[in-house]
Design a protein around this motif. Sequence first.
Motif, PDB file in Angstrom:
ATOM      1  N   ALA A  13      11.470 -15.752   6.703  1.00 26.52           N
ATOM      2  CA  ALA A  13      10.152 -16.371   6.869  1.00 26.52           C
ATOM      3  C   ALA A  13       9.760 -17.146   5.613  1.00 26.52           C
ATOM      4  O   ALA A  13       9.221 -18.257   5.705  1.00 26.52           O
ATOM      5  N   ARG A  14      10.050 -16.583   4.425  1.00 30.47           N
ATOM      6  CA  ARG A  14       9.735 -17.286   3.176  1.00 30.47           C
ATOM      7  C   ARG A  14      10.540 -18.573   3.057  1.00 30.47           C
ATOM      8  O   ARG A  14      10.019 -19.614   2.665  1.00 30.47           O
ATOM      9  N   ARG A  15      11.837 -18.510   3.404  1.00 30.28           N
ATOM     10  CA  ARG A  15      12.685 -19.706   3.337  1.00 30.28           C
ATOM     11  C   ARG A  15      12.198 -20.778   4.304  1.00 30.28           C
ATOM     12  O   ARG A  15      12.137 -21.953   3.958  1.00 30.28           O
ATOM     13  N   GLU A  16      11.844 -20.356   5.521  1.00 26.75           N
ATOM     14  CA  GLU A  16      11.344 -21.310   6.519  1.00 26.75           C
ATOM     15  C   GLU A  16      10.036 -21.946   6.069  1.00 26.75           C
ATOM     16  O   GLU A  16       9.838 -23.141   6.208  1.00 26.75           O
ATOM     17  N   ARG A  17       9.156 -21.138   5.503  1.00 27.59           N
ATOM     18  CA  ARG A  17       7.869 -21.668   5.019  1.00 27.59           C
ATOM     19  C   ARG A  17       8.096 -22.635   3.865  1.00 27.59           C
ATOM     20  O   ARG A  17       7.493 -23.712   3.822  1.00 27.59           O
ATOM     21  N   ARG A  20       9.361 -25.901   5.183  1.00 30.00           N
ATOM     22  CA  ARG A  20       8.284 -26.690   5.810  1.00 30.00           C
ATOM     23  C   ARG A  20       7.390 -27.332   4.755  1.00 30.00           C
ATOM     24  O   ARG A  20       6.998 -28.484   4.862  1.00 30.00           O
ATOM     25  N   LEU A  21       7.043 -26.566   3.723  1.00 29.43           N
ATOM     26  CA  LEU A  21       6.123 -27.067   2.699  1.00 29.43           C
ATOM     27  C   LEU A  21       6.774 -28.097   1.781  1.00 29.43           C
ATOM     28  O   LEU A  21       6.173 -29.110   1.432  1.00 29.43           O
TER      29      LEU A  21
END
Length: 62
Positions: A13-17, A20-21
């Motif tokens: 989830a951290r990598r995906e966020r 995205r950012l």
Amino acid sequence: MPAEEREEAARRARRERAARLLGDLLPSTTRDERSEGWGDDRGGSTRDDELRRNVPPHHGKD
């Protein structure tokens, strides 16, 4: 859900966020891996092109 799975899900989830950012910060290939070299057309005019276009008449155009 076991602790390992929770940690992996949180990391994912951290990598995906972050993706995205921040977007893709690094190119997929480096200059060394690309086929461009000296004299390749990069879509723009270079100083050499400008000098070749502006050759004085007494120098000829070869």
